[in-house]
Design a protein around this motif. Structure first.
Motif, mmCIF file in Angstrom:
data_model
loop_
_atom_site.group_PDB
_atom_site.id
_atom_site.type_symbol
_atom_site.label_atom_id
_atom_site.label_comp_id
_atom_site.label_asym_id
_atom_site.label_seq_id
_atom_site.Cartn_x
_atom_site.Cartn_y
_atom_site.Cartn_z
ATOM 1 N N LEU A 206 0.848 -1.189 0.000
ATOM 2 C CA LEU A 206 0.000 0.000 0.000
ATOM 3 C C LEU A 206 0.888 1.245 0.000
ATOM 4 O O LEU A 206 1.746 1.414 0.860
ATOM 5 N N HIS A 207 0.670 2.134 -0.972
ATOM 6 C CA HIS A 207 1.468 3.353 -1.063
ATOM 7 C C HIS A 207 0.613 4.610 -1.103
ATOM 8 O O HIS A 207 1.153 5.722 -1.045
ATOM 9 N N GLY A 208 -0.701 4.465 -1.199
ATOM 10 C CA GLY A 208 -1.530 5.655 -1.254
ATOM 11 C C GLY A 208 -3.011 5.350 -1.148
ATOM 12 O O GLY A 208 -3.430 4.192 -1.165
ATOM 13 N N VAL A 209 -3.781 6.425 -1.040
ATOM 14 C CA VAL A 209 -5.246 6.352 -1.010
ATOM 15 C C VAL A 209 -5.777 7.380 -1.999
ATOM 16 O O VAL A 209 -5.342 8.537 -2.005
ATOM 17 N N ILE A 210 -6.699 6.976 -2.846
ATOM 18 C CA ILE A 210 -7.286 7.898 -3.824
ATOM 19 C C ILE A 210 -8.182 8.909 -3.108
ATOM 20 O O ILE A 210 -9.030 8.531 -2.300
ATOM 21 N N LEU A 225 -3.159 10.469 -1.777
ATOM 22 C CA LEU A 225 -2.320 10.842 -0.647
ATOM 23 C C LEU A 225 -1.268 9.750 -0.431
ATOM 24 O O LEU A 225 -1.570 8.561 -0.531
ATOM 25 N N ASN A 226 -0.058 10.187 -0.152
ATOM 26 C CA ASN A 226 1.091 9.314 -0.013
ATOM 27 C C ASN A 226 1.129 8.698 1.389
ATOM 28 O O ASN A 226 1.315 9.390 2.380
ATOM 29 N N ILE A 227 0.962 7.380 1.466
ATOM 30 C CA ILE A 227 0.940 6.673 2.747
ATOM 31 C C ILE A 227 2.223 6.906 3.556
ATOM 32 O O ILE A 227 2.198 6.964 4.792
ATOM 33 N N CYS A 228 3.338 7.048 2.868
ATOM 34 C CA CYS A 228 4.617 7.217 3.570
ATOM 35 C C CYS A 228 4.595 8.414 4.511
ATOM 36 O O CYS A 228 5.285 8.429 5.533
ATOM 37 N N HIS A 229 3.809 9.416 4.182
ATOM 38 C CA HIS A 229 3.705 10.628 4.991
ATOM 39 C C HIS A 229 2.949 10.370 6.296
ATOM 40 O O HIS A 229 3.035 11.173 7.232
ATOM 41 N N TYR A 230 2.222 9.245 6.379
ATOM 42 C CA TYR A 230 1.310 9.001 7.502
ATOM 43 C C TYR A 230 1.643 7.765 8.324
ATOM 44 O O TYR A 230 0.863 7.387 9.200
ATOM 45 N N ILE A 231 2.763 7.115 8.065
ATOM 46 C CA ILE A 231 3.081 5.857 8.740
ATOM 47 C C ILE A 231 3.046 6.000 10.261
ATOM 48 O O ILE A 231 2.423 5.196 10.966
ATOM 49 N N GLU A 232 3.715 7.008 10.784
ATOM 50 C CA GLU A 232 3.767 7.190 12.245
ATOM 51 C C GLU A 232 2.372 7.392 12.811
ATOM 52 O O GLU A 232 2.016 6.814 13.852
ATOM 53 N N TRP A 233 1.540 8.202 12.136
ATOM 54 C CA TRP A 233 0.163 8.439 12.590
ATOM 55 C C TRP A 233 -0.658 7.154 12.535
ATOM 56 O O TRP A 233 -1.431 6.863 13.456
ATOM 57 N N ILE A 234 -0.506 6.386 11.479
ATOM 58 C CA ILE A 234 -1.245 5.127 11.349
ATOM 59 C C ILE A 234 -0.904 4.185 12.498
ATOM 60 O O ILE A 234 -1.786 3.629 13.162
#
Length: 241
Positions: A206-210, A225-234
């Motif tokens: 998984l690398h993004g969400v439309i 949206l780029n998943i890499c930007h949200y890893i810590e939040w997830i």
């Protein structure tokens, strides 16, 4: 005979206006981590991705009210169904932008779904945005049949990463952090109404969400949206809740 042929052509043309194209240029998906999301009050229909037996990721605008989630165990077969209240929906808040929300959400299920259901994983370390022109897979719910009935089949398509244009961004309600927004474009591949929230997959991860949410016509340049930007939040959201 000619008048009859003309009549048949007109009827066929009229019927086609009732078919809503979605994920144009698609084919059957190979994996079943896709989640069907609809608002209980009607009006919203999106996709999502199952991260594990308790959590789903999607776009924020797909919910923010009570929603109904459906999960698939096999192609064409929808199994479990859950209604999720607003309290179990978590939207990313940008502390550097006065707490403005981003169009990405985690949904906590009321109970675990079967461990037999397929899930999608992401890179917890060394996560990087796919390079320009890289092929990525996107998903959606296929076409709407005449009369508004959705087909059961989830559809997937391959598109290519590209640079975002000036107007390629989430809805103005959400932050447009350039570091988090990415785009994809490929001729004859489009994301349509109802396809938002679905996963963007690169090299099986998984690398993004439309987040594109077209209403009148499909989006040729697909905003994600780029998943890499949200890893810590997830990770933190799932751990704390």
């Amino acid at each position: 005979m000619k008048p009859c042929l003309v009549l048949v052509w007109l009827v066929a043309g009229a019927a086609s206006t009732f078919v809503e194209k979605r994920i144009v240029g698609s084919q059957s998906c190979k994996r079943d981590y896709h989640v069907d999301i609809t608002s209980v009050q009607k009006g919203k229909h999106c996709g999502g991705a199952l991260l594990n037996t308790r959590w789903v990721i999607t776009a924020s605008h797909c919910a923010e009210q009570e929603v109904k989630l459906k999960f698939r165990q096999k192609l064409f077969i929808w199994t479990a169904e859950q209604k999720i209240p607003r309290e179990q929906q978590f939207t990313y808040q940008d502390e550097e932008d006065e707490g403005k929300p981003h169009d990405i959400m985690l949904i906590k299920l009321s109970k675990d779904v079967s461990a037999k259901l397929s899930t999608i994983s992401y890179n917890r370390k060394d996560c990087a945005e796919p390079e320009e022109y890289a092929d990525v897979e996107i998903g959606g719910m296929g076409a709407k049949k005449a009369g508004g009935k959705l087909e059961n089949e989830v559809r997937c398509a391959t598109t290519q990463m590209t640079q975002c244009g000036e107007n390629d961004k989430p809805d103005s309600k959400y932050s447009s952090n350039k570091a988090a927004v990415m785009c994809a474009f490929k001729p004859a591949v489009e994301s349509c109404f109802g396809d938002a929230g679905t996963a963007v997959v690169y090299k099986e991860k998984l690398h993004g969400v439309i987040v594109s949410q077209p209403v009148d016509k499909c989006a040729q340049t697909i905003v994600m949206l780029n998943i890499c930007h949200y890893i810590e939040w997830i990770e933190k959201t799932m751990k704390d809740n």
